[in-house]
Motif scaffolding. Structure first.
Motif, PDB file in Angstrom:
ATOM      1  N   THR A   7       0.825  -1.212   0.000  1.00  0.00           N
ATOM      2  CA  THR A   7       0.000   0.000   0.000  1.00  0.00           C
ATOM      3  C   THR A   7       0.855   1.256   0.000  1.00  0.00           C
ATOM      4  OG1 THR A   7      -0.131   0.049   2.413  1.00  0.00           O
ATOM      5  CG2 THR A   7      -1.820  -1.215   1.244  1.00  0.00           C
ATOM      6  N   GLU A   8       0.223   2.356  -0.411  1.00  0.00           N
ATOM      7  CA  GLU A   8       0.885   3.668  -0.483  1.00  0.00           C
ATOM      8  C   GLU A   8       0.060   4.667   0.335  1.00  0.00           C
ATOM      9  OE1 GLU A   8       3.736   4.240  -1.948  1.00  0.00           O
ATOM     10  OE2 GLU A   8       4.018   2.706  -3.485  1.00  0.00           O
ATOM     11  N   PRO A   9       0.127   4.604   1.665  1.00  0.00           N
ATOM     12  CA  PRO A   9      -0.778   5.410   2.493  1.00  0.00           C
ATOM     13  C   PRO A   9      -0.602   6.915   2.336  1.00  0.00           C
ATOM     14  CG  PRO A   9       0.218   3.627   3.755  1.00  0.00           C
ATOM     15  CD  PRO A   9       0.943   3.684   2.460  1.00  0.00           C
ATOM     16  N   LEU A  18      -5.987   1.479   6.617  1.00  0.00           N
ATOM     17  CA  LEU A  18      -4.934   0.473   6.515  1.00  0.00           C
ATOM     18  C   LEU A  18      -5.293  -0.779   7.299  1.00  0.00           C
ATOM     19  CD1 LEU A  18      -1.877   2.859   6.854  1.00  0.00           C
ATOM     20  CD2 LEU A  18      -2.686   1.748   4.771  1.00  0.00           C
ATOM     21  N   ARG A  35       3.717  -1.700   3.556  1.00  0.00           N
ATOM     22  CA  ARG A  35       3.374  -0.329   3.226  1.00  0.00           C
ATOM     23  C   ARG A  35       4.648   0.439   2.884  1.00  0.00           C
ATOM     24  NH1 ARG A  35       1.666   3.966   7.305  1.00  0.00           N
ATOM     25  NH2 ARG A  35       2.990   5.116   5.856  1.00  0.00           N
ATOM     26  N   SER A  36       4.465   1.498   2.108  1.00  0.00           N
ATOM     27  CA  SER A  36       5.583   2.406   1.858  1.00  0.00           C
ATOM     28  C   SER A  36       5.843   3.213   3.121  1.00  0.00           C
ATOM     29  CB  SER A  36       5.263   3.332   0.680  1.00  0.00           C
ATOM     30  OG  SER A  36       4.122   4.129   0.980  1.00  0.00           O
ATOM     31  N   ALA A  54       5.101   4.774   9.301  1.00  0.00           N
ATOM     32  CA  ALA A  54       5.113   3.355   8.943  1.00  0.00           C
ATOM     33  C   ALA A  54       5.226   2.460  10.163  1.00  0.00           C
ATOM     34  CB  ALA A  54       6.248   3.071   7.965  1.00  0.00           C
ATOM     35  N   THR A  57       2.215   2.514  12.447  1.00  0.00           N
ATOM     36  CA  THR A  57       1.162   1.723  11.818  1.00  0.00           C
ATOM     37  C   THR A  57       1.400   0.232  12.020  1.00  0.00           C
ATOM     38  OG1 THR A  57       0.764   3.385  10.104  1.00  0.00           O
ATOM     39  CG2 THR A  57       0.102   1.123   9.605  1.00  0.00           C
ATOM     40  N   THR A  72       7.980  -2.942   5.475  1.00  0.00           N
ATOM     41  CA  THR A  72       8.065  -1.707   4.700  1.00  0.00           C
ATOM     42  C   THR A  72       8.796  -1.929   3.386  1.00  0.00           C
ATOM     43  OG1 THR A  72      10.095  -1.140   5.915  1.00  0.00           O
ATOM     44  CG2 THR A  72       8.046  -0.137   6.686  1.00  0.00           C
ATOM     45  N   GLN A 293       0.831  -3.728  -5.675  1.00  0.00           N
ATOM     46  CA  GLN A 293       0.593  -2.368  -5.200  1.00  0.00           C
ATOM     47  C   GLN A 293      -0.880  -2.021  -5.390  1.00  0.00           C
ATOM     48  OE1 GLN A 293       1.634   0.971  -7.618  1.00  0.00           O
ATOM     49  NE2 GLN A 293       2.626   2.061  -5.935  1.00  0.00           N
ATOM     50  N   LEU A 297      -7.536   1.872  -1.768  1.00  0.00           N
ATOM     51  CA  LEU A 297      -7.617   1.095  -0.533  1.00  0.00           C
ATOM     52  C   LEU A 297      -9.055   0.857  -0.068  1.00  0.00           C
ATOM     53  CD1 LEU A 297      -4.631   2.608   1.491  1.00  0.00           C
ATOM     54  CD2 LEU A 297      -4.673   0.634  -0.035  1.00  0.00           C
TER      55      LEU A 297
END
Length: 315
Positions: A7-9, A18, A35-36, A54, A57, A72, A293, A297
């Motif tokens: 994911t790219e939050p 998330l 996640r990024s 990150a 989270t 990550t 990716q 979301l």
């Protein structure tokens, strides 16, 4: 082939967003939620609700999931002192019962550093190298012994090297450690770092005709260090956009501001049959793991489709 959700939050997601994706990832049978690690939206659009950290989270998700791996792609070496990062990752590994992986890179997005007052040195590869030395060195120091490091960028003196991760190092099972992911497109220095420190080498969004070459470069670097190249997992990260039929592919592509043809060329996209074929081609190029990716979301039906219709055909 392992399929992981990535994911790219920073593009617009709260912790609750998330959490929903991570719990769907677990329920649907995917291998991991990654996640990024970014602090600023890329491109135009509403920057709300703002970034999420990150490792904060992942600490929360460690307590709200029970099976999936967490990590990550990738933490920037500019964001945290390596001693602090080693503590954070080890603690989240403990909180998860040993399910954490650390992707670590040099960082590249100057604007997010400017936006939040984070120093962004022009030369960062040395920072990354020392961070890998320190983080793995702290984890791998036997309990009761002390860790020292005197480098160009960091000095650690008489560190108790605590806390320890739950997991054992994939490179040395006699010592503590978590799997480390190193990635990138560089021709020499990145493969050398992967061969030295990583349990996984990843290429993110590469031209597909370069994937085999990048994997071969890491294998050659391993051989130079007299390390078995088969000790590494070789992975790619690709945007995913799958539909049960063409109109659904187009709808999902529009929702993330992309064109179906471009996604088919550069990602894992199209109908279920097309996605299965593309993942098969990636496997032929040497990919053992694919990070999908997910850019929308809120479309959990997308994950459900991939899990029900695509994933069973790969196993």
């Amino acid at each position: 082939m392992d399929l992981r959700i990535f994911t790219e939050p920073q593009q617009g997601a709260s912790y609750d967003d998330l959490l929903a994706v991570a719990q769907a990832t677990e329920t649907l049978g995917f291998d991991a939620f990654f996640r990024s690690d970014h602090y600023l939206r890329m491109g135009d659009g509403d920057p709300g609700p703002g970034p999420t950290d990150a490792w904060t989270t992942l600490a929360g998700l460690a307590r709200e999931t029970s099976r999936i791996r967490l990590g990550t792609l990738v933490t920037s070496a500019t964001f945290r002192h390596p001693g602090v990062l080693a503590i954070q990752v080890a603690q989240v590994d403990q909180m998860s019962g040993g399910r954490v992986e650390l992707g670590l890179g040099a960082g590249w997005f100057a604007a997010e550093h400017e936006a939040y007052g984070i120093p962004f040195p022009h030369r960062r590869f040395g920072l990354l190298t020392e961070q890998l030395e320190i983080v793995t060195g702290l984890w791998g120091t036997p309990e009761g012994e002390r860790f020292h490091h005197h480098g160009e960028h960091y000095t650690l003196t008489d560190s108790p090297a605590l806390p320890k991760p739950v997991q054992r190092s994939p490179l040395d099972p006699g010592r503590a450690g978590v799997p480390v992911v190193v990635g990138g497109m560089g021709p020499r220095r990145t493969p050398a770092l992967a061969a030295r420190f990583a349990s996984e080498f990843n290429v993110a969004f590469p031209p597909k005709d370069q994937i085999a070459e990048k994997f071969a470069g890491v294998r050659a670097a391993c051989e130079q260090l007299e390390r078995d190249p088969e000790q590494l997992v070789y992975s790619v990260a690709m945007v995913v956009c799958v539909g049960a039929y063409d109109a659904e592919v187009s709808r999902r592509a529009a929702a993330i501001g992309r064109e179906p043809g471009e996604l088919r060329e550069n990602g894992v996209a199209g109908t279920v049959a097309e996605a299965v074929d593309e993942l098969g081609r990636l496997a032929e190029l040497g990919a053992q793991r694919v990070y999908l990716q997910v850019l929308d979301l809120h479309d959990l039906d997308h994950l459900d489709l991939v899990a029900r219709e695509v994933m069973p055909q790969l196993r």
